[in-house]
Design an enzyme around this catalytic site. Structure first.
Site: not given
Ligand code: UD1
Length: 375
Positions: A206
């Site tokens: 991820h």
């Molecule tokens: C975040 C953390 C990362 C951690 C990871 C674990 C930061 C900078 N990154 O990354 O350190 O290892 O979580 O999972 O804080 N999304 C969904 N559903 C959700 C959450 C996210 O669909 O419940 C999708 C959205 O499109 C979103 C993307 O995932 O834009 C990324 O989510 P985000 O929380 O920004 O970062 P992660 O890649 O999950």
């Protein structure tokens, strides 16, 4: 009673907070409240962990959701400021290195509320990782730095942190793993997926540096496809990765690659039952490098560096990078029986939550009663 506010938001936070919450509650000397920023919001990225880990529902849920780094962090900061002003906690406790961690630490320090950072001192020395910036800034402003290992202490000392602020307490996530392992092993996960113990590999991906670059992601998929021709590879797909796979139009290709099994993100217990019995793990996650070390399962980390070097020096982890031939070669060696015999690092013993609760009590000038044996 003096009050601790725990701030959580993203998937890897939940298993770190659970043992601290439990220890504080058992010792009975501090009041505590759980604040969820809503950084992760899908049931399979958040709610399922509360059930699996026996964590109470958050007292406050901010529903922030996704966005660019600035948007997400900024929205969290505005909302957290209102919460901290209303709650007036004596200590704000943050875990790990996600945007929720950074937002809470910045808001608290500017309101003059002491901050405790659990998992302090980890460094990848790669500033292109958003987590590295979150770690550096959070450690800089935190009053209490709870570190998992000696290398983390050394980084903090080298950055000029006063030794009295550093408390080496061990790895709190391992408390959760050890507490849940037996229960996880009783789940029918393998039977449901038609897998045999040690007869499959697990993969998670991820990191933006891996999944947001079409070139890197294609290479990783090729390497995994290769391994999957030898043994099944179960790949629970993170929502970020699901999106990037769709962009690449790789979904169909993957699902037709024999042996590579794309599944939905799993809850904590189900995923632990899978990793605990795997032959091999491929990951770019930080937590899984640590978990595989404790489980004694060989792990190939698909990144150029790790902020958790103890998992390589002591544990079962090898950092192999993202070059397909190197990944394939390293996997072949493990499948041929040439694998590292790791050990469990010092203080990764299931009692870190208790040690953290004691540090908080000492800092706040109160004393709780241990209901378990002394640590
Ligand atoms: C975040 C953390 C990362 C951690 C990871 C674990 C930061 C900078 N990154 O990354 O350190 O290892 O979580 O999972 O804080 N999304 C969904 N559903 C959700 C959450 C996210 O669909 O419940 C999708 C959205 O499109 C979103 C993307 O995932 O834009 C990324 O989510 P985000 O929380 O920004 O970062 P992660 O890649 O999950």
């Amino acid at each position: 009673m003096k009050k601790v506010l725990h701030i959580i938001g993203a998937r890897p936070n939940f298993m770190k907070v659970a043992p601290i919450f439990r220890a504080i509650s058992e010792r009975g000397a501090l009041a505590q409240r759980l604040v969820h920023t809503g950084q992760h919001y899908d049931v399979r990225m958040s709610d399922i962990f509360f059930t699996d880990l026996g964590l109470p529902a958050p007292d406050i849920h901010l529903g922030i959701g996704s966005g660019s780094h600035a948007e997400q962090t900024g929205r969290m900061m505005s909302a957290l400021e209102r919460v901290f002003l209303g709650e007036q906690p004596e200590l704000v406790s943050v875990v790990g290195d996600v945007n929720s961690t950074l937002a809470a630490a910045l808001v608290a320090v500017k309101l003059g509320i002491p901050v405790a950072h659990v998992e302090a001192g980890l460094r990848s020395f790669d500033r292109s990782m958003p987590e590295e910036i979150n770690r550096i800034v959070t450690d800089r402003v935190a009053d209490l730095l709870l570190s998992p290992s000696a290398d983390a202490d050394a980084h903090l000392l080298a950055e000029g942190v006063e030794p009295s602020r550093i408390h080496r307490v061990g790895n709190v996530m391992i408390d959760t793993l050890l507490a849940c392992r037996d229960k996880a092993l009783r789940l029918p996960t393998l039977a449901e997926l038609g897998l045999a113990p040690r007869g499959y590999a697990v993969c998670t991906l991820h990191r933006p540096s891996n999944v947001d670059s079409p070139e890197v992601l294609r290479g990783l998929l090729a390497a995994l496809g290769h391994v999957a021709s030898r043994l099944p590879v179960v790949f629970p797909v993170h929502p970020r990765t699901r999106g990037r796979l769709a962009d690449l139009r790789a979904d169909e290709l993957l699902e037709s690659t024999s042996g590579l099994r794309l599944v939905e993100p799993m809850g904590y217990l189900e995923f632990l039952s899978l990793t605990a019995q795997a032959r091999l793990i491929f990951t770019d996650s930080g937590g899984l490098q640590e978990e595989s070390t404790v489980l004694g399962v060989p792990c190939l980390t698909l990144r150029e560096r790790t902020e958790r070097p103890v998992t390589v020096e002591v544990g079962s982890n090898t950092v192999v990078g993202t070059e397909p031939a190197r990944i394939h070669e390293a996997a072949e060696r493990i499948l041929a029986g040439e694998e590292k015999q790791g050990r469990i690092p010092e203080l990764w013993d299931g009692r870190t939550g208790e040690r953290i609760a004691r540090v908080y009590e000492c800092f706040l000038g109160v004393e709780g009663a241990t209901r378990r044996a002394a640590v």
